[in-house]
Write an enzyme that holds these catalytic residues in place. Structure first.
Site, mmCIF file in Angstrom:
data_model
loop_
_atom_site.group_PDB
_atom_site.id
_atom_site.type_symbol
_atom_site.label_atom_id
_atom_site.label_comp_id
_atom_site.label_asym_id
_atom_site.label_seq_id
_atom_site.Cartn_x
_atom_site.Cartn_y
_atom_site.Cartn_z
ATOM 1 N N GLU A 68 35.185 35.917 46.586
ATOM 2 C CA GLU A 68 34.513 37.109 47.100
ATOM 3 C C GLU A 68 33.851 36.726 48.416
ATOM 4 O O GLU A 68 33.238 35.668 48.519
ATOM 5 C CB GLU A 68 33.454 37.637 46.125
ATOM 6 C CG GLU A 68 34.007 38.172 44.813
ATOM 7 C CD GLU A 68 32.917 38.651 43.867
ATOM 8 O OE1 GLU A 68 31.789 38.938 44.351
ATOM 9 O OE2 GLU A 68 33.175 38.731 42.652
ATOM 10 N N GLU A 118 31.652 34.945 37.068
ATOM 11 C CA GLU A 118 30.191 34.880 36.955
ATOM 12 C C GLU A 118 29.717 34.752 35.507
ATOM 13 O O GLU A 118 28.973 35.580 34.995
ATOM 14 C CB GLU A 118 29.577 36.107 37.631
ATOM 15 C CG GLU A 118 29.797 36.065 39.137
ATOM 16 C CD GLU A 118 29.275 37.274 39.875
ATOM 17 O OE1 GLU A 118 28.760 37.102 40.996
ATOM 18 O OE2 GLU A 118 29.384 38.399 39.354
#
Length: 1005
Positions: free
Chosen positions: A508, A442
């Protein structure tokens, strides 16, 4: 002297005098046992001076009198020792809103510094030519080191080792090691992970002796032939000093020197490493000096395996792999201080839950983690210590341009990225468990990550992973796989219908926050239907929570804000499939079922088995078929099965369901025949169940007909029409319906002096609400569905009760006006029979356009002594309509006081699906039995109402127990969990729109 912290705000200042990264091998003297005489641990008690910022530190602290300083343990986080405070944030930078700083700069008013001092003596003098170094295996976030008053070095990237040469500064006798660790450096802008923000020395500190001839680095690679029939093991040593290296592979023989300085050996018929068979070949490397004496022995374990993208998919030893994965923070009750025993217990728990892969979110773990993954068999995505989510948010919000991403395309951050890549790869390169290198998490995209990926490929053969290129697709070559987070299964399938360039994984998925993990079967089944989708990694393994004590002296597990910190992100750290203390949550059972290696489809006389293992025959498991009639054992039969990996077969069960009326369950299980390193023999790895209701055909007979005795019908109940109350009474019970209070006010059952035991603690009320789950809070359920909360708390009975006499019973009905907008109504009708059985019909007529209610049921408060719960339904753990794959139909028992699953924040929990009947009783067996109507119901039995649960932020805040609260329900909304910030429960797991009717019954015991 210039202090290294003077350059904290310089993104290019990464390290000073730090020794080059190298493999994490250990070296021993030939006479050493399990402990290396070249190592001396400095973990233990240190002296500490704490300051809240650099301005509060002591000048020349390395020479200070430390007698009045605090004694602290190392490794440990300062924030868990009473200094500073733990702070949990997800995306927010910890200093956000306090100081106006830009990327690379550091806060000045609040930037805690720990000044550590350790006086030590060497366990023996240094030998001629021997060098001494100190290694800090983990220190957040930047560490500066002095030895005997001399500055020796500085390092960032606290999740990989920082080693410094102490040789020139060693003195006879007592030496002093002085260390300053600052919480925030300029590098903290790319260390914005979703975790608790700690500081200090959190991994071991070790003194390491390097002999005059020393194996500084070793690279071990394996090359497996296309036909898997042979392999080459290659060792590339890097020596310091004049000497030679020889190596022997156990069971194979010596490695032969090559012209390029490497050593190699060819193995015919190698036993290949995989998560199913993590076989390791012991390798003994010996370092000899010029005189031929062995000065170092380096033990290694070699896993011979081939992993890569072959034929468009990720393959291990030629077989397409599906990652049954989980993300794992290195986190326990001591924060990121994890012992070998704790780490090993984590991996054993994963293996028992059929997990085969781990992503190190979002930083390299300690070396022992990879060593244990090698041994236990787990595929690892090794991830760099990089995340800049806070800056990324500014880009997403349009407040920062793509060109301003951090690290992005900025040249001042490139060196830091490459240094972190090198530190991770060089340390971890010899671990066969690592199958993918990850550039971080991220932090958007850019040339920096592109260059890191190129560097990985130039130095290793493993594929590269980076999810950020999905959001910044300018350099798609950065990642060798398509990686996403939380994409719905339907979206993945649609994408792969037209994009066939790369394998697809979810780094994820299934955000397991609180009561969650619904509809995950859609993902696991897609992985076996779509070749390019190769599984994913659940977020995440364990709750991040810190032990705290409340103002009343009660211990509890705290989350964001509980330590008085701000900013924080609340219970967003509570995403584990196990709790922080490693107690399994009910979600773990679902994980184990969805990830099981044998897919079972059970019917009344056969089971279809698909062996999803890649290399393991199903014959290693012992099968068993168990037949029960409504929870009572009927038969147990072994089931032998030999089934090659990847194959499917239908086999007879070898049992017959009796023809006697009733409901039967057929449970098929497969368990380990032999113990493994992670589970004993008999551990169940796969299970399936069928529920059968045989049709009983009438049997023809020539015998004379039998005259059946006439059944005695219970006497109808006695009706009493009072002024304010309607009484319905039988021989062993009384009921009282109150017009004043709008419902059934009393239900007494049994024969006692005072007319029976009162089984109601209040008037039952229609229930449309449950304490919001974390996921529901994430998408705004309290705001959207708040009308149903009002309806549950403040429904108003209208008119007079309807009373109807039947030949065998009496019906009393109430209509409730519900304060929803637009208004709704609900009828509750009680039909009371002469034996005390009460049949309930509940009808909801929602107003046009209202949202679906969280549930439809009846809230029945009973005395607190009714703590013994027994039910015939799905269990043994909680289950919901979208999380019930692991639940099995049977007769189960529990204690009501333990039914509220202790999620980090109290919320809806403890439900049971598929319930045919349930009983709550006291120690003498007195209580209430609830029975389903034509269809099984759902049931919750808790010591608190949904409103009490919702009001508590922690379980210690729940009020003293005054009642047992039953909530039989037609249905409760599924828990959902694709993500926890907007994803809703899948439509098929919501209550239907329109008028809803719920029927059930209860009776006293």
């Amino acid at each position: 002297m210039t202090h290294p912290f003077d350059r904290l705000a310089d993104p290019t200042f990464i390290a000073e005098n730090r020794l080059p990264a190298h493999s994490d091998h250990r070296w021993f003297a030939p006479s050493d046992g399990g402990t290396s005489s070249f190592e001396q641990s400095l973990s233990g008690r240190w002296k500490l001076h704490y300051a809240k910022n650099l301005g509060g530190t002591l000048p020349e602290f390395w020479a200070a009198d430390t007698s009045t300083w605090d004694d602290v343990p190392v490794p440990a986080h300062l924030q868990l020792l009473g200094y500073d405070r733990p702070q949990y944030t997800n995306v927010q930078y910890p200093w956000d809103g306090y100081e106006q700083v830009v990327p690379g700069e550091v806060p000045t008013a609040y930037n805690p510094v720990g000044s550590y001092v350790k006086d030590y003596e060497l366990d023996r003098p240094l030998e001629p030519g021997e060098r001494l170094a100190v290694t800090f295996h983990g220190a957040e976030s930047a560490v500066a080191v002095w030895h005997n008053g001399t500055y020796v070095g500085y390092g960032t990237d606290g999740f990989t080792p920082s080693s410094f040469d102490l040789t020139p500064t060693v003195v006879p006798g007592t030496n002093r090691l002085a260390v300053q660790v600052v919480k925030f450096s300029g590098q903290s802008w790319i260390e914005d992970q979703d975790f608790y923000r700690f500081s200090g020395i959190f991994r071991d500190v070790v003194l390491e002796r390097r002999p005059a001839v020393h194996l500084e680095d070793v690279r071990v690679t394996t090359t497996v032939a296309d036909d898997l029939a042979s392999a080459v093991v290659r060792v590339e040593p890097r020596l310091e000093g004049a000497g030679v290296v020889r190596a022997t592979l156990d069971g194979v023989g010596p490695l032969v020197p090559r012209e390029d300085g490497a050593l190699a050996v060819v193995i015919d018929g190698p036993r290949l490493w995989s998560a199913e068979d993590p076989h390791l070949y012991p390798l003994r490397i010996e370092v000899l000096d010029d005189d031929g004496a062995v000065v170092e022995v380096v033990p290694q374990h070699v896993g011979i395996r081939r992993f890569g993208i072959e034929g468009g998919t990720l393959r291990i030893n030629g077989r397409r792999v599906v990652f049954h994965g989980v993300n794992r923070h290195e986190f326990g009750l001591q924060g990121r201080v994890m012992t070998r025993e704790q780490t090993e217990a984590d991996l054993q728990l994963m293996k028992r839950a059929n997990i085969n892969a781990v992503r190190t979110s979002h930083y390299p773990n300690s070396s022992l983690f990879y060593e244990l993954c090698d041994r236990y068999g787990l595929y690892v995505v090794d991830e760099m210590n990089v995340e800049a989510h806070g800056v990324w948010d500014e880009i997403v919000q349009g407040r920062r341009a793509v060109a301003d991403a951090v690290p992005g395309d900025r040249p001042e951050w490139r060196g830091s990225l490459l240094a972190r890549a090198e530190a991770m790869l060089e340390r971890d390169k010899n671990h066969p468990s690592i199958v993918l290198w990850s550039c971080g998490n991220e932090a958007f995209g850019g040339t920096g990550f592109r260059d890191v990926a190129d560097w990985f490929r130039a130095h290793d053969t493993r594929p590269v992973h980076y999810e950020g290129v999905h959001w910044d697709p300018r350099y798609p070559e950065t990642s060798d796989v398509v990686s996403r987070m939380y994409a719905p299964a339907e979206e993945i399938e649609k994408y792969l219908a037209s994009h066939r360039e790369k394998p697809y994984i979810l780094c994820e998925y299934a955000h397991a926050m609180g009561n969650s993990f619904g509809a995950v079967d859609k993902y696991t089944e897609l992985a076996y239907r779509e070749e390019l989708f190769q599984g994913g990694f659940i977020w995440d393994f364990a709750d991040q929570a810190v032990p705290l004590v409340d103002r009343h002296g009660r211990s509890f597990l705290g989350y964001g804000g509980d330590a008085g910190e701000a900013p924080h992100d609340g219970e967003f750290c509570g995403n584990g499939i196990v709790f922080a203390d490693r107690t399994p949550t009910p979600k773990l059972a679902e994980v184990s079922r969805l990830y099981q290696p044998l897919h079972l489809d059970v019917s009344d006389d056969v089971v279809r088995v698909h062996n999803r293992n890649l290399f393991t025959d199903a014959g290693v498991y012992a099968g068993e078929v168990v037949v029960r009639r409504e929870g009572v054992l009927v038969s147990t039969t072994p089931l032998a099965l030999a089934l090659a990996p990847g194959e499917a077969v239908t086999v007879p069960l070898g049992v017959k369901v009796p023809r006697a009326p009733g409901e039967y369950t057929i449970d098929v299980t497969f368990a380990l025949r032999q113990a493994t390193a992670w589970a004993p023999a008999g551990h169940v790895v796969a299970s399936g169940q069928a529920v059968i209701t045989p049709v009983v055909e009438p049997v023809e007979t020539t015998r004379p007909p039998v005259v059946e005795p006439v059944e005695t019908t219970p006497r109808p109940p006695r009706l009493v029409r009072g002024i304010h109350n309607v009484g319905v009474h039988g021989d062993h019970f009384t009921t009282l319906f109150s017009q004043v209070h709008g419902g059934l006010q009393s239900y007494r059952y049994g024969i006692t002096r005072d007319g029976g035991h009162e089984l109601l603690a209040s008037v039952p009320k229609p229930s449309f609400w449950h304490a919001p789950t974390s996921n529901e809070r994430g998408w705004g359920m309290p705001f959207e569905d708040g009308g149903w909360l009002l309806a549950s708390r403040y429904a108003r009975a209208t008119g007079t009760p309807t009373v109807v006499e039947h030949p065998d019973s009496v019906s009393v009905g109430f209509t409730y006006e519900l304060p929803t907008t637009p208004s709704s109504s609900c009828d509750v009708a009680y039909r009371v029979f002469g034996d005390g059985r009460v049949e309930v019909t509940q009808t909801l007529r929602p107003g046009d356009g209202l949202t679906d209610p969280p549930e439809l049921g009846l809230l029945i408060e009973t005395p607190a002594d009714l703590t013994r719960l027994r039910w015939y339904g799905e269990g043994p753990h909680e289950s919901y309509v979208d999380r019930r794959a692991a639940a099995r139909l049977g007769v189960w028992s529990s204690d009501v006081r333990e039914e509220l699953t202790p999620y980090l924040r109290p919320q809806e929990a403890g439900n049971h699906t598929g319930v045919r009947w349930a009983e709550v009783t006291d120690a003498r067996g007195r209580g209430l039995r609830v029975s389903a109507g034509e269809e099984p119901l759902e049931l919750s039995a808790l010591p608190w109402t949904p409103f009490e649960i919702e009001n508590a932020r922690h379980h210690t805040e729940l009020p003293p127990v005054h009642r047992t609260v039953l909530r039989p329900a037609l249905m409760r909304r599924g828990v959902g969990g694709d993500d926890s910030w907007g994803a809703r429960t899948h439509p098929e797991y919501l209550l239907p729109h329109g008028e809803l009717v719920f029927r059930f019954a209860f009776q006293g015991l």
